[in-house]
Design an enzyme around this catalytic site. Structure first.
Site, short mmCIF file in Angstrom:
data_model
loop_
_atom_site.label_atom_id
_atom_site.label_comp_id
_atom_site.label_asym_id
_atom_site.label_seq_id
_atom_site.Cartn_x
_atom_site.Cartn_y
_atom_site.Cartn_z
N ASP A 47 0.82 -1.20 0.01
CA ASP A 47 0.21 -0.08 -0.01
C ASP A 47 0.97 1.31 0.00
O ASP A 47 1.93 1.06 0.65
CB ASP A 47 -1.04 0.08 1.17
CG ASP A 47 -0.27 -0.33 2.46
OD1 ASP A 47 0.21 0.81 3.10
OD2 ASP A 47 -0.31 -1.44 2.96
N ASP A 136 -9.02 3.16 6.81
CA ASP A 136 -7.77 2.90 7.55
C ASP A 136 -8.08 3.42 9.12
O ASP A 136 -8.16 4.69 9.10
CB ASP A 136 -6.45 3.64 7.10
CG ASP A 136 -5.45 3.76 7.69
OD1 ASP A 136 -5.38 2.94 9.07
OD2 ASP A 136 -4.36 4.28 7.52
N GLU A 138 -6.97 3.64 12.58
CA GLU A 138 -5.73 3.71 13.77
C GLU A 138 -5.57 5.02 14.37
O GLU A 138 -6.62 5.74 14.23
CB GLU A 138 -4.50 3.31 12.79
CG GLU A 138 -4.15 4.20 11.77
CD GLU A 138 -2.81 4.04 11.04
OE1 GLU A 138 -1.96 4.33 11.58
OE2 GLU A 138 -2.86 3.91 9.88
#
Length: 247
Positions: A47, A136, A138
């Site tokens: 990625d 994503d 996080e």
């Protein structure tokens, strides 16, 4: 994609996680040395974000890349300036590719960010080469859980996923770690049935799965290696990877 990419100015670009409840697959891992022993026959991927800049996709393909996730957006105001070269260039080199969004649950709603993401690269089509959209999840800018309670974080994820599904026809893949998921959602099992898991777990062997997931679809096993950006393994065969893309 923990502390993974640096976006323009003071923005950090982090990347992201996934296991499909419909795909009985296993995991992936990495170090600067060869990928884990369990990787034999599994498609390698990576990625990337603005941190990687202009990528040499022919070289990435020659080094074993079969797929890539490209950071498209963050929040509702940032778009990866290298997105077109990375997203279109990877496809031109023969890779399967998809887009991901870096969540900023502290700045705006899941629905608003999903809409921004889809308008700016997060589209999906059933062409067999476009991977499902991904989010994503996080820590962000020093905020482990974006300053939200577990209930509010679950609500944000729900809102984001619902809007992506409405706009693309696919549930987004979730990139996360078991530790973050437990801390910030309370180990919610709500999303496992419909959202593939992209597991962030750097090492030679993948650890426990978060929430109610039974499989990891993608394993991000290292933040550097033979491919630009983070290193990933798809938990299945190339035919299954294409099936994951088709939906």
């Amino acid at each position: 994609m923990s502390a993974m990419h640096v976006a323009p100015a003071a923005r950090r670009s982090y990347t992201l996680t996934v296991a499909a409840a419909t795909l009985a697959l296993v995991g992936t891992a990495f170090l600067e040395s060869p990928a884990p022993a369990v990787s034999a026959g599994k498609p390698r991927g990576h990625d990337v974000s603005s941190h990687q800049g202009k990528v040499d996709w022919r070289r990435a393909r020659a080094n074993g890349a079969s797929f890539v996730y490209v950071k498209a957006t963050e929040g509702t105001s940032y778009r990866n300036p290298h997105f077109s070269q990375q997203y279109d260039g990877s496809r031109a080199a023969g890779l399967l590719r998809g887009a991901y969004h870096f969540a900023r649950a502290d700045t705006s709603s899941g629905r608003a960010q999903a809409a921004y993401f889809v308008r700016n690269g997060g589209q999906w089509r059933r062409d067999g080469v476009t991977l499902p959209p991904a989010v994503d999840l996080e820590s962000a800018y020093g905020k482990p859980c974006h300053g939200l309670s577990r209930a509010r974080m679950r609500g944000w994820i729900r809102s984001f996923g619902t809007e992506v599904l409405r706009r693309t026809g696919r549930h987004p893949t979730i990139y996360t770690s078991a530790r973050w998921w437990k801390r910030c959602t309370g180990g919610s099992r709500e999303f496992a049935a419909n959202h593939p898991l992209w597991l962030a777990d750097w090492g030679t062997k993948a650890g426990p799965l978060p929430g109610g997931w039974r499989y990891r679809t993608i394993w991000q096993y290292a933040n550097k290696g033979r491919l630009p950006g983070d290193q990933n393994l798809f938990n299945g065969s190339m035919a299954q990877l294409r099936s994951y893309a088709r939906g």
